[in-house]
Write a protein that holds these residues in place. Structure first.
Motif, PDB file in Angstrom:
ATOM      1  N   ALA A 151       0.922  -1.427  -0.060  1.00  0.00           N
ATOM      2  CA  ALA A 151      -0.159  -0.066   0.069  1.00  0.00           C
ATOM      3  C   ALA A 151       0.909   1.463   0.018  1.00  0.00           C
ATOM      4  N   ARG A 152       0.712   2.044  -1.103  1.00  0.00           N
ATOM      5  CA  ARG A 152       1.651   3.208  -1.194  1.00  0.00           C
ATOM      6  C   ARG A 152       1.559   4.265  -0.036  1.00  0.00           C
ATOM      7  N   SER A 153       0.124   4.069   0.643  1.00  0.00           N
ATOM      8  CA  SER A 153       0.095   5.129   1.559  1.00  0.00           C
ATOM      9  C   SER A 153       0.684   4.957   3.052  1.00  0.00           C
ATOM     10  N   VAL A 154       1.016   3.742   3.260  1.00  0.00           N
ATOM     11  CA  VAL A 154       1.215   3.229   4.655  1.00  0.00           C
ATOM     12  C   VAL A 154       3.080   3.714   4.593  1.00  0.00           C
ATOM     13  N   THR A 155       3.337   4.429   5.790  1.00  0.00           N
ATOM     14  CA  THR A 155       4.639   4.666   5.945  1.00  0.00           C
ATOM     15  C   THR A 155       5.187   4.020   7.171  1.00  0.00           C
ATOM     16  N   SER A 156       4.316   3.677   8.011  1.00  0.00           N
ATOM     17  CA  SER A 156       4.634   3.061   9.338  1.00  0.00           C
ATOM     18  C   SER A 156       3.884   1.819   9.792  1.00  0.00           C
ATOM     19  N   LEU A 157       4.670   0.733  10.186  1.00  0.00           N
ATOM     20  CA  LEU A 157       4.042  -0.274  10.395  1.00  0.00           C
ATOM     21  C   LEU A 157       4.590  -0.507  11.881  1.00  0.00           C
ATOM     22  N   ILE A 158       3.881  -0.557  12.829  1.00  0.00           N
ATOM     23  CA  ILE A 158       3.830  -0.827  14.094  1.00  0.00           C
ATOM     24  C   ILE A 158       3.354  -2.345  14.719  1.00  0.00           C
ATOM     25  N   VAL A 159       4.212  -2.961  15.388  1.00  0.00           N
ATOM     26  CA  VAL A 159       3.670  -4.460  15.495  1.00  0.00           C
ATOM     27  C   VAL A 159       3.974  -4.652  17.154  1.00  0.00           C
ATOM     28  N   ILE A 160       3.059  -5.380  17.502  1.00  0.00           N
ATOM     29  CA  ILE A 160       3.181  -5.859  19.094  1.00  0.00           C
ATOM     30  C   ILE A 160       3.882  -7.421  18.944  1.00  0.00           C
ATOM     31  N   GLY A 161       5.102  -7.520  19.655  1.00  0.00           N
ATOM     32  CA  GLY A 161       5.371  -8.990  19.641  1.00  0.00           C
ATOM     33  C   GLY A 161       5.625  -9.488  21.047  1.00  0.00           C
ATOM     34  N   SER A 162       5.870 -10.661  21.188  1.00  0.00           N
ATOM     35  CA  SER A 162       6.059 -11.137  22.796  1.00  0.00           C
ATOM     36  C   SER A 162       7.450 -11.493  22.975  1.00  0.00           C
ATOM     37  N   ALA A 163       7.766 -11.066  24.278  1.00  0.00           N
ATOM     38  CA  ALA A 163       9.120 -11.044  24.779  1.00  0.00           C
ATOM     39  C   ALA A 163       9.371 -12.441  25.101  1.00  0.00           C
ATOM     40  N   PHE A 164       8.323 -13.299  25.078  1.00  0.00           N
ATOM     41  CA  PHE A 164       8.850 -14.883  25.402  1.00  0.00           C
ATOM     42  C   PHE A 164       9.454 -15.439  24.002  1.00  0.00           C
ATOM     43  N   VAL A 165       9.838 -14.592  23.189  1.00  0.00           N
ATOM     44  CA  VAL A 165      10.794 -15.353  22.155  1.00  0.00           C
ATOM     45  C   VAL A 165      12.026 -15.477  22.363  1.00  0.00           C
ATOM     46  N   TYR A 166      12.725 -14.878  23.440  1.00  0.00           N
ATOM     47  CA  TYR A 166      14.079 -14.882  23.808  1.00  0.00           C
ATOM     48  C   TYR A 166      14.300 -16.132  24.459  1.00  0.00           C
ATOM     49  N   ARG A 167      15.707 -16.753  24.299  1.00  0.00           N
ATOM     50  CA  ARG A 167      16.179 -17.596  24.722  1.00  0.00           C
ATOM     51  C   ARG A 167      16.509 -17.368  26.306  1.00  0.00           C
ATOM     52  N   LEU A 168      16.131 -18.454  27.126  1.00  0.00           N
ATOM     53  CA  LEU A 168      16.402 -18.154  28.604  1.00  0.00           C
ATOM     54  C   LEU A 168      17.359 -19.043  29.334  1.00  0.00           C
ATOM     55  N   ALA A 169      18.205 -18.600  29.938  1.00  0.00           N
ATOM     56  CA  ALA A 169      19.411 -19.254  30.762  1.00  0.00           C
ATOM     57  C   ALA A 169      18.794 -19.521  31.974  1.00  0.00           C
ATOM     58  N   PRO A 170      19.349 -20.545  32.700  1.00  0.00           N
ATOM     59  CA  PRO A 170      18.743 -20.959  34.092  1.00  0.00           C
ATOM     60  C   PRO A 170      18.583 -19.770  35.071  1.00  0.00           C
ATOM     61  N   GLY A 171      17.498 -19.665  36.157  1.00  0.00           N
ATOM     62  CA  GLY A 171      17.361 -18.901  36.839  1.00  0.00           C
ATOM     63  C   GLY A 171      16.540 -17.471  36.357  1.00  0.00           C
ATOM     64  N   ASN A 172      16.484 -16.476  37.390  1.00  0.00           N
ATOM     65  CA  ASN A 172      15.831 -15.386  37.087  1.00  0.00           C
ATOM     66  C   ASN A 172      16.765 -14.378  36.636  1.00  0.00           C
ATOM     67  N   ALA A 173      18.162 -14.525  36.161  1.00  0.00           N
ATOM     68  CA  ALA A 173      19.059 -13.712  35.933  1.00  0.00           C
ATOM     69  C   ALA A 173      18.984 -13.183  34.557  1.00  0.00           C
ATOM     70  N   ASN A 174      18.001 -13.524  33.702  1.00  0.00           N
ATOM     71  CA  ASN A 174      18.174 -13.154  32.278  1.00  0.00           C
ATOM     72  C   ASN A 174      17.500 -11.627  32.286  1.00  0.00           C
ATOM     73  N   ARG A 175      18.378 -10.860  32.089  1.00  0.00           N
ATOM     74  CA  ARG A 175      18.095  -9.389  31.753  1.00  0.00           C
ATOM     75  C   ARG A 175      18.355  -9.219  30.142  1.00  0.00           C
ATOM     76  N   LEU A 176      17.042  -9.218  29.409  1.00  0.00           N
ATOM     77  CA  LEU A 176      17.071  -9.271  28.040  1.00  0.00           C
ATOM     78  C   LEU A 176      16.974  -7.877  27.279  1.00  0.00           C
ATOM     79  N   SER A 177      17.989  -7.776  26.415  1.00  0.00           N
ATOM     80  CA  SER A 177      17.990  -6.372  25.487  1.00  0.00           C
ATOM     81  C   SER A 177      17.539  -7.011  24.230  1.00  0.00           C
ATOM     82  N   GLU A 178      17.484  -6.010  23.321  1.00  0.00           N
ATOM     83  CA  GLU A 178      16.863  -5.972  22.056  1.00  0.00           C
ATOM     84  C   GLU A 178      17.528  -7.026  21.207  1.00  0.00           C
ATOM     85  N   THR A 179      18.969  -7.195  21.501  1.00  0.00           N
ATOM     86  CA  THR A 179      19.941  -7.925  20.786  1.00  0.00           C
ATOM     87  C   THR A 179      20.138  -9.174  21.417  1.00  0.00           C
TER      88      THR A 179
END
Lengths: 342, 378
Positions: free
Chosen positions: A125-153
């Motif tokens: 669509a030519r008029s659309v210039t922005s696409l904003i999407v809600i995603g889930s943070a459960f996509v990250y790989r988790l290491a043991p414990g509660n120590a996972n401080r997850l950044s976007e990278t």
């Protein structure tokens, strides 16, 4: 003035986003899409002449209805320049209707099929210039414990054994992530943890999604869950609509709760069970083809917790959570989670 | 239709035709028109809704009843609109004299009032409405566990300590101690001792090995009482938050020491020095005497331990002969000594954290300080 199209506006988070956008005077028009009839709460939005909000029922997972939508005269007249895609997060699974859960579309889950079509048509669509999407943070790989401080990278969980429900979130995430550098449209991906709404409602947490009732969790583990109020997610979307940046952003509140407490306060008490019971439940879910049920009894998110690093969203979008999540007492005397502005 | 000239990157000019902007028939059905046709006008929907506006069974009570008002959600006072977010800053606890505390129940009633005040002061470490921090620390859980550890501190290990004036009253600091004993009672006694001898009361956040996060129950207990799995992010977050971080730089090597090596410090890990320089936190050497005597290791079956995924598989005078009970510590007397803070950050600054040789050298300096404290007070 932006004109915004919101998908899955009939689901709880979509409704909240439409409401927030409606109350923002800088938004010119809102086209709301949903799979079911217009929610009752939209009645006052749909009133007015001309109404700022229009609602339509569209099956986002099917190509033809989507093509019809993006070629409709209403879409062109509204000069939609921003698409807010809220992936389906309403009650699906064993206790919800099959129609709502949706069948596999060409072998992929409906959430992934929707993501692909929304992306394809938005970029066409030519008029659309922005696409904003809600995603889930459960996509990250988790290491043991509660120590996972997850950044976007942080690394995504690309383990082949990850439950299909989470896999669909990861696929959805990757579909949009691949277009973040697109020169024609600005793509903003907001990864949210467990979303809490007033009244003890909870979304986006694979362990607690779906109707109220008992849940299982592995004995000896009680991971910390980052939570965010639905109003804050809507505020983050609004900030992304008006902002000029593109990229991936973690959006989270300040509170963290153990899974057991979160379940208890949202009327989804968790029962600790040994691993064999969980494995049997996961097997049953696979046989019954209930991906959401399987995600609620299997996966690292049941053992290990995480918190999100939201500094990038604060810097680029100017987003800081302004709602708190805490306990309130409902009319029937039960204690449940509530959100409240600061 | 207006042709528009477009310059492509390869320099070729082309004329393209903009699509029509006026009304155009959609190829398929227009979902909005379909919705308009299907939906009743808003005014009619409103009329239909009116009869439904009476009380809904189960939600609203009968209007004739004395309590006619609908049930309302009562929110905690602090959730009201007047509440304000705490400004970001160091996690502080109030001085003992300023602590408001309610009467406590259960075993806590057996504790002296000053100890109960100290526990109540820790509530201030948790920000926000939920009584947990991001690592899972819960002041309530610590309160529940404290009487047991207080009894161990006072009556079982009969801890004596000195040098508390070296612990800063506020701001980030790192406590570096020698490690010993199979079960980490040295850490527990250190935490209790610091809590009992600081005003405002400070909770030392012990850094634990990653494998602890895999252990059922243990991971939950550690998290609830304030211990944190050792990652760079966690360490720097705690220091940024102005907390007291408690490390055993020897790591697992400390608890593997044989009886012949007791009180001889092993090689130090260096991450804590790097964090100290980056965060500008002093390092306080700390000697824990007694921990190496609580469960003397005669042999360590390293190959078997490695196969079982355990950090150590010891043979002690009581283990494995008495089963798991053989791991319990002997009632040795503990002595804890805090040395003078080492302020490397003042001399080397955060840039020093980039130099691995400097970091190794400074870690050895800390090791020497702890070793000399141990030797002096043994």
């Amino acid at each position: 003035m932006p004109a915004v199209l919101v998908t899955h506006a009939d689901e709880p988070l979509g409704r909240r986003i439409v409401k927030t956008l409606f109350h923002d005077e800088r938004i010119e028009r809102i086209l709301a899409l949903g799979g079911g009839p217009a929610p009752r709460s939209f009645d006052r939005f749909l009133a007015g002449s001309p109404p700022r909000v229009a609602y339509a029922r569209v099956d986002l997972a099917k190509h033809r209805p989507m093509a019809d939508l993006f070629r409709s005269s209403r879409f062109r007249e509204a000069s939609i320049d921003t698409v807010v895609h809220v992936p389906s997060h309403g009650p699906t699974g064993a206790l919800a209707s099959k129609e709502r859960a949706g069948p596999l579309v060409s072998g992929v889950p409906p959430r992934t099929a929707e993501a692909r079509l929304v992306l394809q048509h938005s970029l066409d669509a030519r008029s659309v210039t922005s696409l904003i999407v809600i995603g889930s943070a459960f996509v990250y790989r988790l290491a043991p414990g509660n120590a996972n401080r997850l950044s976007e990278t942080s690394e995504l969980d690309l383990d082949p054994n990850v439950p299909a429900e989470i896999r669909s979130w990861i696929d959805c995430d990757m579909v949009f992530h691949a277009e973040v550098g697109n020169h024609r449209a600005r793509v903003v991906l907001l990864r949210v943890p467990t979303v809490v709404a007033s009244g003890g409602f909870v979304y986006f947490n694979p362990a607690l999604s779906g109707p109220r009732g008992l849940r299982l969790r592995p004995i000896g583990f009680d991971p910390m869950c980052a939570v965010v109020a639905d109003q804050d997610v809507a505020r983050a979307v609004l900030a992304a609509v008006h902002g000029g940046s593109s990229g991936v952003y973690n959006v989270a509140g300040t509170e963290h709760l153990p899974l057991s407490v979160l379940g208890r306060w949202t009327r989804r008490p968790t029962v600790p069970v040994p691993d064999p019971v969980l494995r049997a439940a996961a097997f049953a879910a696979t046989v019954l083809r209930e991906p959401q049920l399987r995600a609620s009894v299997e996966g690292t998110h049941l053992r290990y917790g995480f918190s999100l690093d939201t500094r990038r969203a604060e810097r680029d979008l100017g987003f800081r959570p302004s709602y708190r999540v805490g306990l309130g007492r409902a009319g029937d005397g039960r204690v449940q989670l509530e959100t409240s502005p600061v | 239709m207006t042709p528009t000239k477009v310059l492509f990157l390869d320099g070729v000019r082309e004329e393209v035709v903009e699509p029509a902007t006026g009304p155009r028939t959609a190829l398929g059905s227009d979902p909005f028109e379909a919705a308009d046709a299907a939906e009743e006008p808003f005014s009619e929907r409103l009329e239909k809704l009116r009869p439904l506006q009476g009380p809904r069974p189960g939600l609203l009570r009968d209007a004739s009843s004395p309590s006619a008002s609908p049930p309302r959600v009562r929110r905690p006072k602090s959730l009201g609109p007047d509440a304000t977010l705490k400004p970001r800053g160091w996690a502080r606890t109030p001085r003992l004299a300023e602590v408001d505390f309610a009467e406590q129940s259960g075993l806590l009633r057996l504790l002296p009032e000053s100890e109960r005040r100290r526990l109540a002061a820790l509530d201030h470490l948790v920000d926000g409405e939920a009584p947990y921090d991001r690592f899972g620390f819960s002041p309530g859980a610590l309160r529940a566990a404290f009487p047991l550890f207080f009894a161990l501190y006072r009556f079982y290990f009969r801890v004596k300590s000195e040098g508390h004036e070296n612990i800063p009253a506020e701001g980030p600091a790192i406590l570096a101690a020698n490690h010993g004993g199979l079960l980490p009672f040295d850490g527990a006694m250190g935490i209790v001792d610091i809590l009992l001898h600081t005003d405002p009361p400070r909770l030392a956040r012990a850094i634990v090995d990653r494998w602890a996060g895999r252990l059922p129950w243990v991971n939950v207990f550690y998290a609830r009482v304030g211990q944190v799995i050792g990652t760079r992010e966690n360490f720097s977050d705690l220091l940024e938050d102005g907390q007291l971080v408690f490390v055993f730089p020897e790591g697992v090597e400390g608890i593997r020491k044989l009886v012949t090596q007791r009180y001889r410090l092993q090689r130090f890990h260096v991450g804590f020095v790097e964090q100290s320089l980056r965060a500008g936190a002093p390092i306080i050497p700390m000697a824990v005497l007694g921990s190496d005597d609580q469960a003397p290791i005669l042999f360590d079956l390293k190959p078997v331990a490695r196969r079982l995924g355990l950090p150590v598989l010891p043979i002690t005078p009581t283990f494995p002969w008495f089963g798991p009970l053989g791991l319990l510590p002997y009632p040795v007397r503990y002595r804890i000594v805090y040395g003078e803070p080492l302020r490397f950050h003042e001399r080397f600054g955060p840039e020093g954290a980039e130099d691995p040789r400097l970091i190794r050298y400074l870690a050895n300096q800390v090791r020497r300080s702890v070793q000399s404290l141990v030797d002096r007070h043994r």
